[in-house]
Scaffold this active site. Structure first.
Site, PDB file in Angstrom:
ATOM      1  N   TYR A 134       0.915  -1.106   0.144  1.00 42.07           N
ATOM      2  CA  TYR A 134      -0.118  -0.061  -0.090  1.00 42.07           C
ATOM      3  C   TYR A 134       0.924   1.147   0.133  1.00 42.07           C
ATOM      4  CZ  TYR A 134      -4.220  -2.699   1.174  1.00 42.07           C
ATOM      5  OH  TYR A 134      -5.302  -3.489   1.019  1.00 42.07           O
ATOM      6  N   ASP A 162      -6.635  -1.047  -5.991  1.00 41.66           N
ATOM      7  CA  ASP A 162      -8.009  -0.967  -6.006  1.00 41.66           C
ATOM      8  C   ASP A 162      -8.597  -0.531  -4.640  1.00 41.66           C
ATOM      9  OD1 ASP A 162      -7.658  -3.142  -4.067  1.00 41.66           O
ATOM     10  OD2 ASP A 162      -8.361  -4.602  -5.484  1.00 41.66           O
ATOM     11  N   HIS A 253     -10.206  -7.443  -4.876  1.00 45.27           N
ATOM     12  CA  HIS A 253      -9.897  -7.367  -3.260  1.00 45.27           C
ATOM     13  C   HIS A 253     -10.696  -8.154  -2.490  1.00 45.27           C
ATOM     14  CE1 HIS A 253      -7.491  -4.543  -0.744  1.00 45.27           C
ATOM     15  NE2 HIS A 253      -8.084  -5.167   0.143  1.00 45.27           N
TER      16      HIS A 253
HETATM   17  C1  HOC Z   1      -7.949   2.118   1.884  1.00 52.59           C
HETATM   18  C2  HOC Z   1      -7.181   1.013   2.388  1.00 52.59           C
HETATM   19  O1  HOC Z   1      -6.937  -5.470   2.509  1.00 52.59           O
HETATM   20  C3  HOC Z   1      -8.657  -5.279   3.850  1.00 52.59           C
HETATM   21  C4  HOC Z   1      -7.277  -5.041   3.769  1.00 52.59           C
HETATM   22  C5  HOC Z   1      -6.954  -3.662   4.227  1.00 52.59           C
HETATM   23  C6  HOC Z   1      -7.723  -2.822   3.432  1.00 52.59           C
HETATM   24  C7  HOC Z   1      -7.187  -1.395   3.364  1.00 52.59           C
HETATM   25  C8  HOC Z   1      -7.746  -0.357   2.384  1.00 52.59           C
HETATM   26  O2  HOC Z   1      -9.525  -5.144   4.926  1.00 52.59           O
HETATM   27  O3  HOC Z   1      -9.258  -5.857   2.731  1.00 52.59           O
END
Ligand code: HOC
Length: 389
Positions: A134, A162, A253
């Site tokens: 990230y 994403d 995701h």
């Molecule tokens: C805007 C940041 O991958 C999840 C993890 C963290 C996500 C962070 C998103 O909970 O899906």
């Protein structure tokens, strides 16, 4: 007992039993009505095989490479955050299991264990790890993280694209985040609001200004191959290839960001077609998918359609939450057995023999009409109203 887990779905059942409600809510939740999360799995049901016969399938071999690194199968452990919610050893469980089974682990930025702990858990010097990144609003922090990953032998960088803002996971939001197990690499940002679920507590540092022009900066930070994780259209796949990146992951995701985003496997066909049409379909640009993969046949469908490999996340979290690294090893070995049988029955002794003609994707574009379920229902309904068929 572990031996009674016969497939990856069984680990979900066990995971729900052993996890604290807060942990279960965080791991299992998807965005909004969880339509995309369910569709990620359902979509594989619209792809059928066209097996070939009489092809001498005495010996089956599904070893392959990812970004030039050897792996025993075309599956990697994808990045998932907050591993200690499920087990005190968190992501180290995955490292050990990946090492023992010869597959690649993608280390998450938002791990519970420190980066060094996860690297130190490698079972030997040959073990391959990738790193999911990230990008922090403070770019200096990101540069430091990337340099450290490279110094410690990480072989590939997967930049998550994403998630410029956290998706709305209502199951998670309804839980007060009361677990203490996380040491997220949030670099001093401890003034987070923990009152709206685990995800919201960890995500505030991520830079929403990230854009295509930043790729040059990323390239200048490292010699590691760089891939984008979270590509969702052929247009962006083409831009990524044109930008000279090393690959992409077609991913939504795990259905945790934009609801009604399409599944990675569904996008794969248009991506392969677009890359081929532009002479960008080359071994130096690898295409991966993740999301909803639960069976080796899902993996074989993806590989036949052009994927270099697939990522699996939640089932491995559930496996170690219940059984530690042994659970993950068992899950991977189940997939290996399924893989061998699948290839034999399809008539493809190696992954190279698995060609696009061996899958029938005619039903793929026919979206099943997804009736939104009420918040976080665990019933993965199969819906029977097909549009346009
Ligand atoms: C805007 C940041 O991958 C999840 C993890 C963290 C996500 C962070 C998103 O909970 O899906």
């Amino acid at each position: 007992p572990l031996s009674q887990c016969l497939n990856l779905y069984d680990f979900e059942v066990v995971g729900k039993q052993v996890l604290k409600p807060t942990a279960w809510a965080y791991y299992s939740s998807g965005a909004d009505d969880e339509v995309t999360m369910r569709e990620n799995s359902n979509v594989f049901g619209r792809i059928w095989f066209r097996p070939r016969i009489l092809r001498n399938v005495s010996n089956i071999n599904f070893a392959t490479t990812m970004l030039g690194m050897k792996t025993t199968m075309p599956i990697y452990i994808t990045a998932t955050a907050l591993g200690k919610l499920g087990h005190p050893d968190g992501e180290k469980n995955l490292t050990i299991a990946a090492g023992k089974t010869g597959i690649i682990q993608m280390i998450p930025t938002l791990a519970s264990c420190s980066f060094d702990e996860i690297v130190d858990a490698r079972i030997n010097d040959q073990q391959v790890q990738f790193f999911q990144l990230y990008v922090n609003s403070n770019r200096a922090i990101t540069e430091k993280i990337i340099r450290k990953a490279e110094d410690r032998g990480v072989k590939g960088l997967f930049v998550t694209v994403d998630a410029p803002q956290l998706g709305r996971r209502e199951k998670d939001m309804r839980m007060k985040f009361d677990d203490t197990g996380s040491q997220v690499q949030n670099e001093g940002k401890d003034d987070v609001d923990r009152s709206q679920g685990a995800a919201r507590a960890i995500s505030s540092f991520i830079d929403p200004s990230l854009n295509w022009e930043d790729l040059q900066w990323l390239r200048s930070c490292t010699k590691m191959p760089i891939c984008l994780k979270g590509v969702q259209t052929w247009e962006d796949a083409v831009l990524a290839a044109e930008a000279g990146l090393n690959g992409i992951v077609l991913s939504n995701h795990g259905g945790r960001q934009l609801d009604y985003a399409r599944a990675g496997i569904e996008i794969l066909e248009e991506v392969v077609t677009a890359l081929k049409a532009r002479n960008l379909w080359k071994p130096t640009f690898e295409v991966y998918i993740d999301g909803g993969v639960r069976r080796a046949t899902d993996v074989l469908k993806a590989v036949a359609m052009g994927a270099k490999g697939v990522g699996i996340g939640r089932p491995f979290l559930y496996a170690y939450s219940a059984y530690g690294p042994d659970g993950v090893v068992h899950a991977i070995n189940l997939l290996k057995a399924e893989m061998e049988m699948g290839l034999r029955l399809i008539g493809a002794p190696t992954l190279a023999d698995l060609t696009p003609e061996m899958v029938d994707t005619r039903a793929l574009g026919s979206h099943i009409n997804p009736v939104p379920e009420s918040h976080g229902s665990q019933i993965y309904q199969r819906l029977d109203t097909a549009i346009g068929m």
